[in-house]
Design a protein around this motif. Structure first.
Motif, PDB file in Angstrom:
ATOM      1  N   LYS A 236       0.833  -1.221   0.058  1.00  0.00           N
ATOM      2  CA  LYS A 236       0.018  -0.202  -0.152  1.00  0.00           C
ATOM      3  C   LYS A 236       0.786   1.270   0.061  1.00  0.00           C
ATOM      4  CE  LYS A 236      -4.296  -1.378   2.453  1.00  0.00           C
ATOM      5  NZ  LYS A 236      -4.988  -1.127   3.878  1.00  0.00           N
ATOM      6  N   ASN A 237       1.855   1.243   0.694  1.00  0.00           N
ATOM      7  CA  ASN A 237       2.812   2.399   1.112  1.00  0.00           C
ATOM      8  C   ASN A 237       3.801   2.577   0.021  1.00  0.00           C
ATOM      9  OD1 ASN A 237       1.683   2.976   3.368  1.00  0.00           O
ATOM     10  ND2 ASN A 237       2.798   1.694   4.643  1.00  0.00           N
ATOM     11  N   GLU A 238       4.502   1.545  -0.499  1.00  0.00           N
ATOM     12  CA  GLU A 238       5.786   1.455  -1.328  1.00  0.00           C
ATOM     13  C   GLU A 238       5.039   1.698  -2.902  1.00  0.00           C
ATOM     14  OE1 GLU A 238       8.859   1.636  -0.977  1.00  0.00           O
ATOM     15  OE2 GLU A 238       8.279   2.019   1.043  1.00  0.00           O
ATOM     16  N   TYR A 239       3.858   1.021  -3.294  1.00  0.00           N
ATOM     17  CA  TYR A 239       3.304   0.941  -4.802  1.00  0.00           C
ATOM     18  C   TYR A 239       1.889   1.357  -4.935  1.00  0.00           C
ATOM     19  CZ  TYR A 239       7.283  -2.268  -4.457  1.00  0.00           C
ATOM     20  OH  TYR A 239       8.578  -2.483  -3.917  1.00  0.00           O
ATOM     21  N   PRO A 240       1.497   2.395  -4.279  1.00  0.00           N
ATOM     22  CA  PRO A 240       0.227   2.734  -4.281  1.00  0.00           C
ATOM     23  C   PRO A 240      -0.644   2.843  -5.417  1.00  0.00           C
ATOM     24  CG  PRO A 240       1.657   4.824  -4.195  1.00  0.00           C
ATOM     25  CD  PRO A 240       2.597   3.592  -4.137  1.00  0.00           C
ATOM     26  N   LEU A 241       0.024   2.954  -6.666  1.00  0.00           N
ATOM     27  CA  LEU A 241      -0.507   2.791  -8.272  1.00  0.00           C
ATOM     28  C   LEU A 241      -1.005   1.446  -8.406  1.00  0.00           C
ATOM     29  CD1 LEU A 241      -1.631   4.218 -10.507  1.00  0.00           C
ATOM     30  CD2 LEU A 241       0.666   3.758 -11.585  1.00  0.00           C
ATOM     31  N   CYS A 242      -0.035   0.492  -8.107  1.00  0.00           N
ATOM     32  CA  CYS A 242      -0.310  -0.947  -8.405  1.00  0.00           C
ATOM     33  C   CYS A 242      -1.453  -1.315  -7.506  1.00  0.00           C
ATOM     34  CB  CYS A 242       1.060  -1.615  -8.129  1.00  0.00           C
ATOM     35  SG  CYS A 242       2.137  -1.245  -9.370  1.00  0.00           S
ATOM     36  N   TYR A 243      -1.507  -0.782  -6.172  1.00  0.00           N
ATOM     37  CA  TYR A 243      -2.333  -1.417  -5.328  1.00  0.00           C
ATOM     38  C   TYR A 243      -3.648  -1.001  -5.801  1.00  0.00           C
ATOM     39  CZ  TYR A 243      -4.549  -2.781  -0.669  1.00  0.00           C
ATOM     40  OH  TYR A 243      -5.156  -3.256   0.405  1.00  0.00           O
ATOM     41  N   THR A 244      -3.817   0.537  -5.928  1.00  0.00           N
ATOM     42  CA  THR A 244      -5.016   0.937  -6.476  1.00  0.00           C
ATOM     43  C   THR A 244      -5.748   0.220  -7.639  1.00  0.00           C
ATOM     44  OG1 THR A 244      -4.401   3.181  -5.674  1.00  0.00           O
ATOM     45  CG2 THR A 244      -6.304   3.185  -7.179  1.00  0.00           C
ATOM     46  N   THR A 245      -4.877   0.079  -8.633  1.00  0.00           N
ATOM     47  CA  THR A 245      -5.229  -0.714  -9.737  1.00  0.00           C
ATOM     48  C   THR A 245      -5.727  -2.108  -9.454  1.00  0.00           C
ATOM     49  OG1 THR A 245      -3.513   0.503 -11.335  1.00  0.00           O
ATOM     50  CG2 THR A 245      -4.408  -1.462 -12.225  1.00  0.00           C
ATOM     51  N   ALA A 246      -4.921  -2.850  -8.360  1.00  0.00           N
ATOM     52  CA  ALA A 246      -5.423  -4.088  -8.215  1.00  0.00           C
ATOM     53  C   ALA A 246      -6.732  -4.180  -7.753  1.00  0.00           C
ATOM     54  CB  ALA A 246      -4.452  -4.714  -7.288  1.00  0.00           C
ATOM     55  N   TRP A 247      -7.149  -3.070  -6.984  1.00  0.00           N
ATOM     56  CA  TRP A 247      -8.478  -3.025  -6.392  1.00  0.00           C
ATOM     57  C   TRP A 247      -9.636  -2.784  -7.457  1.00  0.00           C
ATOM     58  CZ3 TRP A 247     -11.027  -4.884  -2.798  1.00  0.00           C
ATOM     59  CH2 TRP A 247     -10.403  -5.399  -1.476  1.00  0.00           C
ATOM     60  N   LYS A 248      -9.214  -1.880  -8.467  1.00  0.00           N
ATOM     61  CA  LYS A 248     -10.021  -1.829  -9.577  1.00  0.00           C
ATOM     62  C   LYS A 248     -10.311  -3.063 -10.319  1.00  0.00           C
ATOM     63  CE  LYS A 248      -8.660   3.192 -10.623  1.00  0.00           C
ATOM     64  NZ  LYS A 248      -7.813   3.970 -11.769  1.00  0.00           N
ATOM     65  N   LEU A 249      -9.360  -3.890 -10.244  1.00  0.00           N
ATOM     66  CA  LEU A 249      -9.544  -5.278 -11.222  1.00  0.00           C
ATOM     67  C   LEU A 249     -10.395  -6.096 -10.149  1.00  0.00           C
ATOM     68  CD1 LEU A 249      -5.880  -6.041 -11.875  1.00  0.00           C
ATOM     69  CD2 LEU A 249      -7.577  -4.953 -13.530  1.00  0.00           C
ATOM     70  N   VAL A 250     -10.368  -6.051  -8.841  1.00  0.00           N
ATOM     71  CA  VAL A 250     -11.043  -6.705  -7.900  1.00  0.00           C
ATOM     72  C   VAL A 250     -12.616  -6.589  -8.259  1.00  0.00           C
ATOM     73  CG1 VAL A 250     -11.700  -6.946  -5.561  1.00  0.00           C
ATOM     74  CG2 VAL A 250      -9.311  -7.243  -6.242  1.00  0.00           C
ATOM     75  N   LYS A 251     -12.962  -4.968  -8.107  1.00  0.00           N
ATOM     76  CA  LYS A 251     -14.024  -4.432  -8.312  1.00  0.00           C
ATOM     77  C   LYS A 251     -14.995  -4.841  -9.639  1.00  0.00           C
ATOM     78  CE  LYS A 251     -13.788  -0.558  -5.251  1.00  0.00           C
ATOM     79  NZ  LYS A 251     -13.379   0.763  -5.061  1.00  0.00           N
ATOM     80  N   VAL A 252     -13.961  -4.952 -10.707  1.00  0.00           N
ATOM     81  CA  VAL A 252     -14.626  -5.302 -12.095  1.00  0.00           C
ATOM     82  C   VAL A 252     -14.865  -6.892 -11.924  1.00  0.00           C
ATOM     83  CG1 VAL A 252     -13.751  -5.892 -14.416  1.00  0.00           C
ATOM     84  CG2 VAL A 252     -13.234  -3.574 -13.548  1.00  0.00           C
ATOM     85  N   MET A 253     -13.876  -7.554 -11.332  1.00  0.00           N
ATOM     86  CA  MET A 253     -14.115  -9.090 -11.227  1.00  0.00           C
ATOM     87  C   MET A 253     -15.342  -9.272 -10.430  1.00  0.00           C
ATOM     88  SD  MET A 253     -10.664 -11.289 -10.859  1.00  0.00           S
ATOM     89  CE  MET A 253      -9.591 -10.158 -10.015  1.00  0.00           C
ATOM     90  N   GLN A 254     -15.569  -8.700  -9.095  1.00  0.00           N
ATOM     91  CA  GLN A 254     -16.789  -8.788  -8.558  1.00  0.00           C
ATOM     92  C   GLN A 254     -17.961  -8.596  -9.233  1.00  0.00           C
ATOM     93  OE1 GLN A 254     -15.440  -8.047  -3.743  1.00  0.00           O
ATOM     94  NE2 GLN A 254     -16.192  -6.343  -4.514  1.00  0.00           N
TER      95      GLN A 254
END
Length: 281
Positions: A236-254
């Motif tokens: 979350k702290n080191e790679y915020p863009l990757c983490y935010t994008t991962a959550w976007k993917l999670v929401k699309v999958m859900q």
């Protein structure tokens, strides 16, 4: 009489439907095997070149409706192709492949003769999702091209791979297509969110796609991954863009799968996205 086939219906000169005490209803293929044959005639086991059994009545009916529209040489080749696929996958195939793949390839050949090419928008996703099926499909295309001396479009390998995967896993083609479409959608989300152009032939992309495939399988099965809490905070702290994008993917999958996707999946997706964007192996 136990070793004899009893003719039920000659579909054309080279293909007929027959009844056998041991096999039940079978499709027999052989040069001239159907010529002059009537219902009730008997055939010995050495009278045909190839045989397969369609146990499902609906599949039998569909196959019989399909055959009059198919070139007779092609019917024999399709039997070789399906035997080859079954042998390479080392799995029993859902018998619908006799109808689904035969129908698809017959139309593909007709389109090619007419100069019509159908694009496959999910070719790279299919290659990454199902590498074994894709490799077998390439050989199937070569078998067809060698026999009929034509060149099929590159996208056909992807279409055939989906048919193979469906037959090997007993999944309908519609469900498998949904997987490919969902992964293409997720790839677009990654490119838009992270402002990158993904090399869909890269090892990192293939790794990501395979991970997403297993994520989808876990979600559908209701399986939960353990969440590595220390890594979560670090990412979350080191790679915020990757983490935010991962959550976007999670929401699309859900939204697409209509099932919960657990937080741990976002953590592991973040690691794959970091590798993808930084070319770390």
């Amino acid at each position: 009489m136990g070793d004899l086939f009893t003719v039920k219906k000659a579909l054309n000169n080279n293909v007929l439907i027959a009844e056998h005490e041991q096999y039940g209803e079978a499709v027999l293929i052989g040069k001239g095997i159907g010529f002059g044959k009537s219902k009730g005639d008997h055939l010995s086991q050495d009278a045909y070149e190839k045989m397969f059994v369609l146990k499902n009545e609906k599949e039998q009916e569909q196959y019989m409706k399909l055959l009059p529209h198919i070139d007779e040489d092609f019917i024999g080749l399709m039997n070789d192709i399906i035997h080859f696929i079954s042998s390479e996958m080392n799995l029993p195939l859902n018998e619908h492949i006799h109808i689904g793949l035969t129908d698809h390839l017959a139309f593909a050949l007709n389109r090619q003769k007419q100069g019509i090419e159908v694009k496959n928008p999910f070719l790279n996703e299919t290659k990454s999702l199902y590498p074994k099926e894709f490799a077998i499909a390439k050989e199937v295309v070569e078998m067809i091209e060698d026999r009929f001396l034509i060149r099929l479009p590159a996208g056909e390998v992807g279409f055939i791979a989906l048919h193979i995967h469906g037959a090997a896993t007993n999944k309908p083609l519609s469900e498998i297509n949904q997987y490919s479409q969902l992964i293409a959608r997720l790839t677009n989300v990654i490119e838009d969110s992270m402002k990158i152009d993904i090399d869909t032939d890269s090892v990192d992309y293939m790794r990501l796609i395979r991970h997403i495939r297993y994520t989808i399988d876990r979600v559908n099965a209701g399986e939960k991954l353990m969440e590595p809490e220390k890594i979560t905070n670090l990412l979350k702290n080191e790679y915020p863009l990757c983490y935010t994008t991962a959550w976007k993917l999670v929401k699309v999958m859900q939204q697409a799968l209509k099932k919960p996707v657990y937080e741990a999946e976002a953590v592991y997706l973040t690691m794959h996205l970091y590798r993808l964007s930084n070319k770390i192996y």
